[in-house]
Design an enzyme around this catalytic site. Structure first.
Site, short mmCIF file in Angstrom:
data_model
loop_
_atom_site.label_atom_id
_atom_site.label_comp_id
_atom_site.label_asym_id
_atom_site.label_seq_id
_atom_site.Cartn_x
_atom_site.Cartn_y
_atom_site.Cartn_z
N ASP A 22 12.04 27.96 35.64
CA ASP A 22 10.81 27.37 35.08
C ASP A 22 11.10 25.93 34.99
O ASP A 22 12.27 25.55 34.86
CB ASP A 22 10.34 28.08 33.72
CG ASP A 22 10.08 29.58 33.74
OD1 ASP A 22 9.69 29.81 35.09
OD2 ASP A 22 9.45 30.08 32.74
N ASP A 23 10.03 25.02 34.73
CA ASP A 23 10.02 23.90 34.31
C ASP A 23 10.33 22.71 35.35
O ASP A 23 10.65 21.68 35.07
CB ASP A 23 10.72 23.53 32.95
CG ASP A 23 10.48 24.47 31.95
OD1 ASP A 23 9.33 24.86 31.80
OD2 ASP A 23 11.13 24.70 31.01
N HIS A 130 3.58 27.94 31.42
CA HIS A 130 4.43 27.33 30.51
C HIS A 130 4.11 28.04 29.12
O HIS A 130 3.34 28.00 28.42
CB HIS A 130 4.41 25.79 30.30
CG HIS A 130 5.20 25.06 29.41
ND1 HIS A 130 6.61 25.14 29.79
CD2 HIS A 130 5.25 24.18 28.55
CE1 HIS A 130 7.23 24.32 29.04
NE2 HIS A 130 6.59 23.73 28.10
#
Length: 282
Positions: A22-23, A130
């Site tokens: 993620d991210d 998110h």
């Protein structure tokens, strides 16, 4: 890559898992971690924050990898972008009290999908959220409608079928809380839309404990992983003082990049899915 699709060869002993970071775009250390693991063949996919400060700069390097790239729908973290953004607690309350400003959320989802296409030149391979906001009431319907309007057919992350064997109660509770915030409702809508999801979900923990703790949880996740499961991770390579999770992100990178990780995968007859899940494991 279809997380739910079985192996082309039933005789194969190996199960393929989707390891998803993620991210991407949050900062340069996160991007370096993702790119480093991609180069080692330790990732299947990464989720892009289209407004992340480093996203545009590091995207060419990302697109040169084998990774699938998904939209990391962000409604809770401000990077100075214009548009709808609320603290997570307020967003959850608004969603469950049916007080979401739906027009604003619709506009924000559309803006981020447009931003993804502008950055990458294509629609997302998959969509997640998110802080898992993609599954919240109201948000999920607007998201699926926006995908339909674009004739997009990504797979959608399902947090609602966590693998919990061998984990302590606090991590089981956290995984169940995340799942309870809308995974079942999202699953019904995804199925009605003819889209697909991962059969199981791994990687939820409390972002503490350094390398030692993460190695322990990794061993327990891999021991119960099934074909097509998604293992969520949050690696980084290097320190960013602005990131509260920086130390633990580095611990994740250390574990995921290690020779011991390769041995664990082999011990559990697992391989990390690439872009084509119908290929035999190498």
């Amino acid at each position: 890559m279809n997380p739910e699709r079985p192996s082309a060869s039933p005789a194969s002993e190996y199960r393929r898992i989707v390891v998803c970071a993620d991210d991407f775009g949050m900062n340069a250390t996160v991007d370096a971690g993702v790119l480093g693991l991609a180069g080692l063949g330790r990732l299947s996919a990464t989720s892009l924050l289209v407004d992340g400060p480093s996203a545009a700069h590091n995207l060419p390097a990302l697109l040169a990898t084998h990774l699938q790239v998904g939209l990391h729908l962000n409604l809770t973290e401000s990077f100075g972008q214009r548009g709808f953004c609320q603290p997570l607690k307020s967003l959850i309350q608004s969603a469950y009290l049916r007080r979401l400003p739906l027009d604003q959320v619709r506009t924000e989802i559309s803006r981020q999908l447009d931003g993804f296409q502008n950055l990458t030149g294509r629609l997302p391979d998959y969509v997640d959220g998110h802080q898992h906001v993609h599954q919240l009431p109201g948000v999920r319907d607007l998201l699926l409608q926006a995908l339909k309007d674009r004739a997009a057919t990504p797979w959608i992350r399902d947090t609602g079928r966590p693998r919990l064997a061998g984990l302590p109660w606090r991590l089981r509770v956290k995984a169940r809380v995340i799942a309870g915030l809308g995974a079942a409702g999202l699953r019904r809508r995804v199925q009605a839309a003819g889209l697909i999801q991962n059969p199981g979900f791994l990687g939820v923990y409390d972002f503490t404990g350094g390398v030692s703790a993460y190695e322990t949880w990794m061993s327990r996740w891999l021991a119960q992983a099934r074909d097509g499961d998604v293992l969520m991770c949050h690696p980084a390579q290097g320190t960013d003082a602005r990131d509260a999770l920086s130390d633990q992100r580095q611990a994740e990178y250390a574990v995921l990049s290690s020779a011991r990780m390769a041995q664990r995968l082999a011990d559990h007859h697992l391989t990390i899915a690439g872009t084509d899940p119908c290929k035999e494991p190498s």
